[in-house]
Motif scaffolding. Structure first.
Motif, PDB file in Angstrom:
ATOM      1  N   ALA A   1       0.842  -1.215   0.000  1.00  0.00           N
ATOM      2  CA  ALA A   1       0.000   0.000   0.000  1.00  0.00           C
ATOM      3  C   ALA A   1       0.875   1.262   0.000  1.00  0.00           C
ATOM      4  CB  ALA A   1      -0.924  -0.005   1.200  1.00  0.00           C
ATOM      5  N   ILE A   2       1.974   1.236   0.724  1.00  0.00           N
ATOM      6  CA  ILE A   2       2.889   2.381   0.739  1.00  0.00           C
ATOM      7  C   ILE A   2       3.415   2.633  -0.658  1.00  0.00           C
ATOM      8  CG2 ILE A   2       5.152   3.197   1.534  1.00  0.00           C
ATOM      9  CD1 ILE A   2       4.545   1.634   4.180  1.00  0.00           C
ATOM     10  N   GLU A   3       3.855   1.568  -1.317  1.00  0.00           N
ATOM     11  CA  GLU A   3       4.389   1.690  -2.675  1.00  0.00           C
ATOM     12  C   GLU A   3       3.321   2.241  -3.640  1.00  0.00           C
ATOM     13  OE1 GLU A   3       6.150  -1.179  -6.193  1.00  0.00           O
ATOM     14  OE2 GLU A   3       6.453  -1.772  -4.093  1.00  0.00           O
ATOM     15  N   GLU A   4       2.112   1.729  -3.517  1.00  0.00           N
ATOM     16  CA  GLU A   4       1.022   2.165  -4.383  1.00  0.00           C
ATOM     17  C   GLU A   4       0.721   3.663  -4.195  1.00  0.00           C
ATOM     18  OE1 GLU A   4      -3.669   1.179  -4.771  1.00  0.00           O
ATOM     19  OE2 GLU A   4      -2.300  -0.526  -4.642  1.00  0.00           O
ATOM     20  N   ILE A   5       0.660   4.100  -2.949  1.00  0.00           N
ATOM     21  CA  ILE A   5       0.371   5.501  -2.673  1.00  0.00           C
ATOM     22  C   ILE A   5       1.539   6.378  -3.144  1.00  0.00           C
ATOM     23  CG2 ILE A   5       0.062   7.186  -0.811  1.00  0.00           C
ATOM     24  CD1 ILE A   5      -1.454   4.923   0.692  1.00  0.00           C
TER      25      ILE A   5
ATOM     26  N   THR B   1       3.747   5.745  -5.474  1.00  0.00           N
ATOM     27  CA  THR B   1       3.792   5.726  -6.926  1.00  0.00           C
ATOM     28  C   THR B   1       2.709   6.625  -7.512  1.00  0.00           C
ATOM     29  OG1 THR B   1       4.683   3.492  -6.871  1.00  0.00           O
ATOM     30  CG2 THR B   1       3.777   4.232  -8.961  1.00  0.00           C
ATOM     31  N   ALA B   2       1.521   6.580  -6.952  1.00  0.00           N
ATOM     32  CA  ALA B   2       0.412   7.417  -7.423  1.00  0.00           C
ATOM     33  C   ALA B   2       0.748   8.889  -7.224  1.00  0.00           C
ATOM     34  CB  ALA B   2      -0.883   7.062  -6.682  1.00  0.00           C
ATOM     35  N   GLY B   3       1.421   9.199  -6.126  1.00  0.00           N
ATOM     36  CA  GLY B   3       1.826  10.591  -5.877  1.00  0.00           C
ATOM     37  C   GLY B   3       2.882  11.061  -6.835  1.00  0.00           C
ATOM     38  N   ALA B   4       3.792  10.171  -7.209  1.00  0.00           N
ATOM     39  CA  ALA B   4       4.865  10.524  -8.158  1.00  0.00           C
ATOM     40  C   ALA B   4       4.315  10.754  -9.555  1.00  0.00           C
ATOM     41  CB  ALA B   4       5.925   9.434  -8.170  1.00  0.00           C
ATOM     42  N   ALA B   5       3.233  10.035  -9.887  1.00  0.00           N
ATOM     43  CA  ALA B   5       2.648  10.148 -11.218  1.00  0.00           C
ATOM     44  C   ALA B   5       1.813  11.420 -11.374  1.00  0.00           C
ATOM     45  CB  ALA B   5       1.778   8.933 -11.515  1.00  0.00           C
ATOM     46  N   ALA B   6       1.387  11.984 -10.264  1.00  0.00           N
ATOM     47  CA  ALA B   6       0.505  13.166 -10.317  1.00  0.00           C
ATOM     48  C   ALA B   6       1.240  14.426 -10.681  1.00  0.00           C
ATOM     49  CB  ALA B   6      -0.186  13.356  -8.958  1.00  0.00           C
TER      50      ALA B   6
END
Length: 169
Positions: free
Chosen positions: A158-162, A164-169
């Motif tokens: 979940a940490i990685e997913e969050i 990664t999603a923040g880096a893509a934004a």
């Protein structure tokens, strides 16, 4: 080093990582969580070093009969409401054959001494709901359960997913 007739408490060093991992495996077995336990001697050595960013510290309880019979692993936390540091005890464990001998109390006394010396205004920890023996011990210490809080956790995935999603934004 704190001493009583049968126990001494000392700060663990990176050299104690193997001993701590053995105790962690015993703790996981006791808590029926062995399938979740993946302690690493190498990581613990690194995390117990003075330069580590984890702030991880540990105490070892030792007797003359045996070497290590218990441990407490802790780190600093921070209260925004009190604007002050505290200690968070991640784990406290005494081998079953040594329970009732005051070793858990000796570990908590040392934790309290550390907290007091560092100006901490509280010590926090969690206990499994089914562990009535530990809950009774903590009651005797004067600890109060915080029934109005729910422990939350993000796992590694979940940490990685969050992140990664923040880096893509």
């Amino acid at each position: 080093m704190e001493s009583s007739p049968h126990v001494s408490i000392r700060k663990a060093t990176p050299d104690d990582a193997k001993t701590l991992v053995d105790l962690i495996v015993e703790l996981a077995t006791y808590e029926n969580l062995l399938d979740e336990a993946e302690p690493s001697v190498e990581l613990l050595e690194e995390h117990l070093s003075a330069e580590a960013l984890t702030g991880c510290e540990a105490l070892l309880a030792e007797t003359e009969r045996d070497t290590a019979v218990g441990f407490a692993l802790f780190f600093h936390n921070y209260s925004t409401f009190q604007t002050n540091a505290g200690l968070y005890v991640e784990d406290l464990f005494v081998r079953s054959t040594y329970r009732g001998e005051g070793i858990g109390l000796a570990l908590f006394r040392r934790l309290a001494e550390i907290a007091e010396k560092r100006g901490c205004r509280r010590i926090d920890w969690a206990v499994l709901d089914w562990n009535t023996e530990a809950i009774e011990f903590y009651d005797e210490l004067g600890a109060e359960p915080l029934d109005d809080w729910t422990t939350m956790r993000l796992d590694e995935e979940a940490i990685e997913e969050i992140a990664t999603a923040g880096a893509a934004a």
